[in-house]
Structure formats: C-alpha cells, structure tokens
Design an enzyme around this catalytic site. Structure first.
Site, PDB file in Angstrom:
ATOM      1  N   LYS A  20      -9.716  -2.003  -0.842  1.00 26.05           N
ATOM      2  CA  LYS A  20      -8.705  -2.139  -1.895  1.00 26.05           C
ATOM      3  C   LYS A  20      -8.921  -1.133  -3.014  1.00 26.05           C
ATOM      4  O   LYS A  20      -7.965  -0.712  -3.651  1.00 26.05           O
ATOM      5  CB  LYS A  20      -8.703  -3.567  -2.454  1.00 26.05           C
ATOM      6  CG  LYS A  20      -8.085  -4.562  -1.496  1.00 26.05           C
ATOM      7  CD  LYS A  20      -7.537  -5.780  -2.224  1.00 26.05           C
ATOM      8  CE  LYS A  20      -6.910  -6.747  -1.233  1.00 26.05           C
ATOM      9  NZ  LYS A  20      -6.419  -7.971  -1.864  1.00 26.05           N
ATOM     10  N   LYS A  56      -2.764  -5.498  12.383  1.00 26.57           N
ATOM     11  CA  LYS A  56      -2.359  -6.854  12.051  1.00 26.57           C
ATOM     12  C   LYS A  56      -0.968  -6.843  11.415  1.00 26.57           C
ATOM     13  O   LYS A  56      -0.644  -5.925  10.670  1.00 26.57           O
ATOM     14  CB  LYS A  56      -3.392  -7.409  11.046  1.00 26.57           C
ATOM     15  CG  LYS A  56      -3.415  -8.905  10.906  1.00 26.57           C
ATOM     16  CD  LYS A  56      -4.631  -9.326  10.094  1.00 26.57           C
ATOM     17  CE  LYS A  56      -4.228 -10.294   9.005  1.00 26.57           C
ATOM     18  NZ  LYS A  56      -5.351 -10.740   8.182  1.00 26.57           N
ATOM     19  N   LYS A  68       2.682  -7.518   5.444  1.00 28.56           N
ATOM     20  CA  LYS A  68       3.865  -7.373   4.595  1.00 28.56           C
ATOM     21  C   LYS A  68       4.058  -5.930   4.112  1.00 28.56           C
ATOM     22  O   LYS A  68       5.146  -5.559   3.707  1.00 28.56           O
ATOM     23  CB  LYS A  68       3.771  -8.323   3.402  1.00 28.56           C
ATOM     24  CG  LYS A  68       2.517  -8.080   2.568  1.00 28.56           C
ATOM     25  CD  LYS A  68       2.316  -9.125   1.508  1.00 28.56           C
ATOM     26  CE  LYS A  68       1.234  -8.696   0.529  1.00 28.56           C
ATOM     27  NZ  LYS A  68      -0.102  -9.173   0.844  1.00 28.56           N
TER      28      LYS A  68
END
Ligand code: TRP
Length: 333
Positions: A117, A199, A202
């Site tokens: 991140k 995966k 969104k």
C-alpha cells in the site's frame, strides 16, 4: 446442572473502502453467515481502517451504511451476531494506542500489505497506514476472539496479533485469548473475470461483479469474461484459469459439484457456458440486491441495528480495555 459449553468467539471485518463484490460475498460473507449459529460472532464495518488511505467523506459514510444493509441482506442476522461500525466503539482506538506501545517498529515494517500500500499511495504514506495492523490487533483482542475468518492476504496480520497478545500476556499475565486465522479451505477464491490470474478486485471494475450490479451489467461482465482458445469446459487452474474461475463461481452459485458442472456443459462452447454462469450469479444476487435496496430505504431500522450493535460491542470491548488499562498502570477513572 446442565453444563453448557461456551461457544467459541469469532471476529471479522471488511473495510467500507469500496462496494462489496461477488468475491467478498463468496469468499467471506457467505462463510460468516454459515458460522453464526455455531459461534458467537462479531462482525464489523472497519471504517477506521478505511481512512488509512484517502476517502471521500460522503462516499465513506454512504458505503458504511450500504455495507450494513448488504451484510443483513446476505443473511447476517442482527439477532444472532453483533453487527457494528468500528468507529462507534471508541475502545478500538484506545486499545490500539496501548498495543502500539507493545509493537516493534521492525515488525510493522515487515508487513507485506504495508509495503504494497505504501507503493500504491507513495504520496501519502501516513502513520495510520503503518500502524494499521495494530488497530486490527485491537479489533480482534478486544473481543477475545478465538477465530478470525480472513483471506490468505490477512494471515500475516493475525499472526502479528498473536505475537502482540503473547508478548502482553507474558509481561502482565493472561489477558488476551490468542486468536487464530480461520481460512476456510473450501472458501471460493473468486478471481477477476478480465484477468483471472488476479483476485477479483474493485480496482478493476470490468473484471469485478458488485453485489449491487444490475442483471444486465452482471450478464455483460460474464459474456466478456476472459477464457482461452480451447472449447472445453474443464477445471484446470494452471492452463485454463479463466474457465476454472467461471466453474468455481458457477458451483458456488448453484451448489453443484465441479463434476456435475463439467458434465452439464460437456460438448458445449463458451458461448453457452458464460451466459449460464452469468444467469446463475444473477439469480443468486437478485434477492440480496433487492433486500439491500429495501433496507437502504429503511434508515430507522439500519440505525437501530448499528446502535444496538455498538452498545453490545462496547460492553464486551470495555471489559477487556479496563483490564488492560489497570494492568499497564493507568489510574482508574
Ligand atoms: N484488514 C482486513 C482486510 O483488509 C480488515 C480488518 C480490519 C479485519 N480489522 C479486522 C479483518 C479484524 C479481521 C479482523 O481484509
């Protein structure tokens, strides 16, 4: 006297940082629903974790409420489990501070999610992003959870939670239950429809089905799903990741086994298979979407659920927090 066995306790949460997806349903929430009779379950909407990266305030607020409506529409029953919003129980922030003083800088630096991140948000690497796992440890330890159902990507955070708990217990005596990650072997891992090596996420909206997508949108996404140049509807993760993902989704949606599904589509092309998967998902999602929509129109009910949830959560959390505050040497209020 009857000797009732204490139910084991479960804690889990999802960030309201985006719309819930078919992946969150099949990989997590469906499993949470299955656990609610056998365990004492506490399920959270972790809005405090969501602000570790920048959020639009109006969207965050709307999504937290929608997520609650969707939890209930998916089958989580506020009578059976505790459903609440993380920021409604101030004990999370309070315990998080204390646990941060029992967590090493080096441990947090090693967290894979932090490394990822901080690359994705290189212009905004905050202290909150760094101490994210400490807040997650507080979430889990406040409720003395035995089991934490999460995806493989969260295992490292649960391990750290155990380490922190063990360290604290070592210094102050038994205080926290040591939690375990509970990663269901059969939990469907849903991959992106456009990029089946990754995966479903969104951040890739075309490869991703959202719980609230309309039927036409769902069907369009499945018709465009990436497959391969063969014609066979066969499960083979290595060589046919796209078809295998569609089969996984089809089986999770219909309750059929892989063998049954393969037999059903034997000799048929992807032109038949892909819309059939789309149809199955549409039928699975229809009642959930409709119920979530209905609940979103009933703000008073949602409010009563999250208020009651917050009260029950706080009562459990405060027991642990008070004990911890006493042990570390704070003056009783
Ligand atoms: N970090 C988790 C995720 O991104 C969300 C989360 C926050 C969580 N607190 C938790 C999950 C406590 C389980 C238990 O998926």
């Amino acid at each position: 006297m009857e000797n009732q066995v204490q139910k084991k306790r479960i804690f889990s949460g999802i960030q309201p940082s985006g719309e819930l997806t078919l992946g969150s349903y099949m990989g997590a929430i469906k499993n949470w629903v299955a656990l609610q009779d056998e365990y004492e379950c506490v399920y959270c909407i972790v809005d405090m974790h969501a602000i570790t990266v920048r959020q639009n305030p109006a969207d965050l607020r709307r999504r937290a409420l929608e997520q609650l409506a969707q939890y209930i529409a998916c089958g989580l029953d506020p009578q059976k489990c505790i459903l609440f919003i993380q920021s409604h129980a101030p004990q999370h922030a309070e315990l998080s501070w204390i646990l941060g003083c029992y967590t090493q800088f080096g441990e947090l630096s090693r967290m894979t999610q932090f490394k990822q991140k901080s690359q994705q948000h290189a212009d905004n690497i905050t202290a909150g992003l760094f101490t994210y796992p400490v807040l997650m440890a507080a979430d889990i330890l406040l409720y003395q959870a035995d089991l934490v159902p999460v995806g493989e990507d969260q295992r490292q955070h649960v391990e750290l939670t155990r380490d922190i708990a063990q360290r604290f217990n070592g210094v102050y005596g038994e205080t926290f239950v040591l939690p375990e990650a509970f990663i269901p072997k059969m939990g469907a891992r849903v991959m992106s429809l456009g990029n089946p090596e990754n995966k479903m996420s969104k951040s890739d909206p075309e490869g991703c089905v959202f719980i609230m997508d309309q039927p036409e949108v769902i069907q369009r996404k499945f018709k465009r799903a990436v497959t391969d140049s063969e014609m066979a509807v066969k499960f083979d993760k290595e060589n046919k990741p796209g078809v295998s993902n569609l089969l996984t989704i089809y089986c999770a949606a219909t309750g059929k086994t892989l063998e049954e599904a393969e037999a059903e589509f034997a000799g048929q092309g992807y032109g038949v298979f892909k819309p059939a998967v789309g149809e199955a998902v549409i039928e699975l999602m229809r009642p959930i979407r409709e119920e979530a929509q209905r609940l979103m129109g009933d703000k008073a009910y949602l409010e009563s659920v999250y208020r009651d949830g917050a009260q029950r959560a706080q009562r459990m959390a405060q027991k642990t927090l008070s004990k911890v505050q006493r042990k570390v040497g704070f003056v009783a209020r």
